[in-house]
Design an enzyme around this catalytic site. Structure first.
Site, short mmCIF file in Angstrom:
data_model
loop_
_atom_site.label_atom_id
_atom_site.label_comp_id
_atom_site.label_asym_id
_atom_site.label_seq_id
_atom_site.Cartn_x
_atom_site.Cartn_y
_atom_site.Cartn_z
N CYS A 2 -47.58 -79.99 32.50
CA CYS A 2 -48.74 -80.52 32.36
C CYS A 2 -49.91 -79.59 32.15
O CYS A 2 -49.81 -78.78 32.69
CB CYS A 2 -49.17 -81.67 33.23
N ARG A 27 -48.25 -75.16 26.87
CA ARG A 27 -47.69 -75.21 28.10
C ARG A 27 -46.52 -76.26 27.62
O ARG A 27 -45.66 -76.62 28.62
CB ARG A 27 -48.57 -75.73 29.17
N TRP A 75 -46.17 -83.51 30.31
CA TRP A 75 -45.07 -83.17 30.18
C TRP A 75 -44.13 -84.08 30.82
O TRP A 75 -44.36 -83.73 31.80
CB TRP A 75 -44.62 -81.75 30.21
N ASN A 100 -50.58 -83.03 37.79
CA ASN A 100 -49.57 -81.59 37.13
C ASN A 100 -48.79 -81.78 38.28
O ASN A 100 -49.15 -81.41 39.59
CB ASN A 100 -50.19 -80.47 36.81
N GLY A 101 -47.32 -81.81 38.07
CA GLY A 101 -46.37 -81.64 39.29
C GLY A 101 -45.55 -82.92 39.66
O GLY A 101 -45.47 -83.87 38.58
N GLU A 481 -30.49 -62.09 26.06
CA GLU A 481 -32.01 -62.20 25.60
C GLU A 481 -32.10 -62.65 24.10
O GLU A 481 -32.73 -63.69 23.84
CB GLU A 481 -33.09 -61.12 25.89
N LYS A 485 -33.52 -66.36 22.75
CA LYS A 485 -34.84 -66.50 21.88
C LYS A 485 -34.52 -67.28 20.61
O LYS A 485 -35.33 -67.98 20.25
CB LYS A 485 -35.07 -64.87 21.12
N GLU A 488 -33.93 -71.16 21.70
CA GLU A 488 -35.15 -71.97 22.33
C GLU A 488 -36.17 -72.10 21.23
O GLU A 488 -36.79 -73.09 21.20
CB GLU A 488 -35.89 -71.12 23.44
N HIS A 504 -10.39 -63.12 25.94
CA HIS A 504 -9.97 -63.97 26.95
C HIS A 504 -10.32 -65.33 26.71
O HIS A 504 -10.24 -66.31 27.61
CB HIS A 504 -10.49 -63.42 28.40
N LYS A 603 -44.16 -73.65 28.93
CA LYS A 603 -44.29 -72.21 29.05
C LYS A 603 -44.15 -71.70 30.56
O LYS A 603 -43.51 -70.73 30.87
CB LYS A 603 -46.04 -71.84 28.81
C1 AGP Z 1 -38.58 -67.53 28.02
O1 AGP Z 1 -38.46 -67.02 26.45
C2 AGP Z 1 -38.62 -68.83 28.20
N1 AGP Z 1 -39.92 -69.37 27.72
C3 AGP Z 1 -38.29 -68.88 29.71
O2 AGP Z 1 -36.85 -68.86 29.97
C4 AGP Z 1 -39.16 -68.34 30.76
O3 AGP Z 1 -38.80 -67.05 30.64
C5 AGP Z 1 -38.80 -68.73 32.18
O4 AGP Z 1 -38.81 -69.93 32.18
C6 AGP Z 1 -39.35 -67.93 33.46
O5 AGP Z 1 -40.78 -68.13 33.19
P1 AGP Z 1 -41.66 -67.09 34.32
O6 AGP Z 1 -41.45 -65.60 33.69
O7 AGP Z 1 -43.03 -67.58 34.06
O8 AGP Z 1 -41.03 -67.05 35.65
#
Ligand code: AGP
Length: 608
Positions: A2, A27, A75, A100-101, A481, A485, A488, A504, A603
């Protein structure tokens, strides 16, 4: 996650709130709303969906005219995305708030309030805290907030209006980040700096357990429990509006991919002295890192993948055991960590709940904590024993790119320093590797210039249902990685797999034409990786090679190839990740996705 904004001043509050919320869209959210004080009453307008829906609703029902208010992007955690579950929420006649939370004990509080005759219109935990606050409110905001805080459990931040305090905005923080912006005759609350940069660069960090009271005369802080005033230091944002804008790129993600050379320079150069790593400004000396028994690297998502690179490099050079763990796993597996161990927490936002909790657990068990964080003044940054800030600047796109790049750059600096301090590498070798690290920005520029090649590769992927990323050693870490990418932001399913492990079981997945992206930059493993690629090719895979230029010779194994300029194998991840980022980016663009704000994602995940 949020987003909260709030404003007290002379401007058109609705405009300030909408503008602030637009800077927090990155976010991730599914609904939005604002509350504005109008003639000593609080008008609330909220709508499911994007901010444009809220703006349309404001135009149709009439824009509230006022100079004090709060706003929110939601969110969803408790209660589906809907108009009624959107924030702000009201409590009785007097209280309106945004949140938020998570309020962990909202159910029991809701039952108690219902038993006292209160009714609810939403499924949210937020409305419960609004009603609880209203039940404590007898005209003194601070005591009502304190009484409410004494009853609720969870990690959250609140922005609050009291209808009989028309010139004030209140805020309270329990874990979830909140800043208080200080302008000329105006003040702000916000979940993050970009929301206020248009008006001021001056802000305070609201700490856990503090209440802020904002009005046109200024800002006052109080301890939630004692009610005593708290003096706080004013911070100055080292970003500017331009840094937080797209600067002509189609998406923040593409801008941030292209900012990687600059981000590396800003992060590495201040930590190199006479050609050798110098982390003393971060409280790190050869003496205080030399003798750790084990090193744990704990993080989430992309940050964890950066930790995977760190593991290979630290073990290779410094010969110290490194255990990499997903934070949400680490904190619940009763980890064997204690005195004499070091935990490295990697986090772009510095607010990821699982990573923060993992660090606290490690600290409780006697380990030393080192944070590698991009967001200045964040919770993880402030609680760690040692701290290395990355200087990537604001990373707005949900998909992390430049933050990952500078996280691995810091892993290299730390590994070189540690290996040298333990006498595992000579000063000459350390100087050589550090020099190669300093060469990286220029080398990455040459790779960035070839983005059209990655666009062509991306075109081969957009119709596929699923694909594999494979590699060995550091190339396996990069495959992880690359796969994340792609998933997501393009929503194409993919899986990263250790190339040697395919036979395997997983190799049964390969069908005729299935894309397999092979990362093959480690010359010592090249022959083995080639045989794994051939295994895939023999079963009909469409193979894409991201490899050192000397490996791109065997047309038998590669349907297409992205050759990379070569450097020491250890540093190849900094080059190999760039085409993987760009392939994912262009695949998402070709599929018409919201690249910077992918569905379902936030985010920074400040809830468990
Ligand atoms: C990465 O592309 C994602 N947005 C997500 O995996 C992110 O890296 C993860 O949530 C960790 O976030 P942080 O680095 O702010 O702790």
């Amino acid at each position: 996650m949020c987003g909260i904004v709030g404003y007290v001043g002379k401007r058109d509050c609705a405009a300030v709130l909408l503008d602030g919320l637009s800077k927090l869209e990155y976010r991730g959210y599914d609904s939005a709303g604002i509350a504005v004080v109008v003639n000593n009453a609080v008008e609330v307008i909220k709508a499911q969906g994007k901010l444009a829906n809220l703006a349309d609703k404001m135009n149709s029902v009439g824009r509230p005219q006022g100079t004090v208010g709060i706003g929110h992007t939601r969110w969803a955690t408790h209660g589906e995305p809907s108009d009624v579950n959107s924030h702000p929420h009201r409590g009785g006649e007097k209280v309106t708030l945004v949140h938020n939370g998570i309020i962990e004990n909202y159910k029991e509080i809701k039952e108690q309030l219902i038993a006292k005759g209160r009714t609810f219109v939403s499924d949210t935990d937020t409305e419960v805290v609004a009603q609880l606050l209203d039940s404590h409110y007898t005209g003194d905001p601070l005591s009502a907030i304190a009484a409410t805080m004494a009853e609720v459990r969870g990690s959250f931040a609140l922005g609050i209006l009291f209808s009989d305090r028309p010139d004030c905005v209140y805020a309270v923080r329990r874990e979830s980040p909140l800043i208080v912006g200080a302008g000329e005759g105006e003040s702000f609350i916000a979940s993050d700096v970009p929301a206020i940069l248009k008006y001021t660069k001056q802000y305070y960090l609201l700490e856990h357990g503090e209440i802020a009271e904002l009005d046109r005369n200024g800002i006052r802080f109080y301890d939630e429990k004692t009610g005593k005033p708290v003096e706080k230091a004013l911070q100055t944002a080292d970003w500017d509006m331009e840094a937080a804008e797209k600067q002509g790129y189609d998406h923040f993600m593409l801008k941030e991919i292209n900012e990687q050379p600059d981000a590396i320079k800003k992060t590495v150069l201040p930590r190199v002295e006479n050609g050798l790593p110098d982390l003393s400004e971060c409280g790190i000396t050869k003496e205080n890192i030399r003798d750790f028994r084990n090193i744990f690297i704990v993080a989430c998502g992309t940050a964890m993948h950066a930790g995977m690179v760190g593991k290979y490099v630290i073990e290779k050079l410094a010969r110290v055991p490194v255990i990499v763990d997903i934070a949400s796993e680490f904190r619940y597996r009763d980890p064997l960590i204690g005195e004499g161990d070091l935990i490295i927490i990697i986090s772009q936002s510095g607010e990821t709940a699982d990573s923060l909790a993992a660090m606290r657990l490690a600290k409780e068990r006697g380990a030393k904590t080192l944070a590698v964080v991009n967001a200045k003044g964040s919770s993880i940054a402030r609680e760690a024993d040692m701290l290395i800030y990355t200087h990537a600047g604001p990373e707005i796109a949900v998909a992390s790119t430049k933050a990952y790049m500078v996280q691995i750059a810091v892993m290299y600096l730390f590994a070189f320093e540690l290996a040298l301090s333990k006498g595992k590498i000579t000063e000459e070798e350390c100087r050589r590797l550090t020099g190669l690290l300093l060469d990286m920005p220029a080398r990455i520029d040459t790779v960035l210039a070839r983005s059209a090649e990655t666009q062509e590769i991306a075109k081969k992927l957009t119709e596929t249902e699923s694909l594999l990323y494979i590699g060995r050693g550091l190339d396996y870490a990069l495959s992880m990685e690359g796969s994340l990418k792609l998933k997501e932001i393009s929503y194409i399913h993919s899986e990263a797999y250790a190339a040697g492990e395919l036979k395997h079981g997983t190799i049964s997945l390969i069908y005729d034409g299935m894309p397999v992206i092979a990362v093959d930059t480690q010359r010592a493993l090249h022959e083995k990786t080639v045989s794994n690629i051939k295994e895939c090719k023999a079963r009909g895979a469409m193979t894409v090679l991201v490899c050192g230029e000397s490996a791109c010779t065997d047309s038998e194994i590669a349907d297409c190839c992205f050759p990379l300029p070569e450097t020491d194998d250890l540093l190849m991840p900094m080059l190999a990740v760039v085409p993987l980022q760009l392939i994912a980016y262009y695949a998402a663009v070709l599929r018409g996705n919201d690249v910077d704000k992918p569905r379902n994602l936030a985010k920074s995940v400040t809830v468990e």
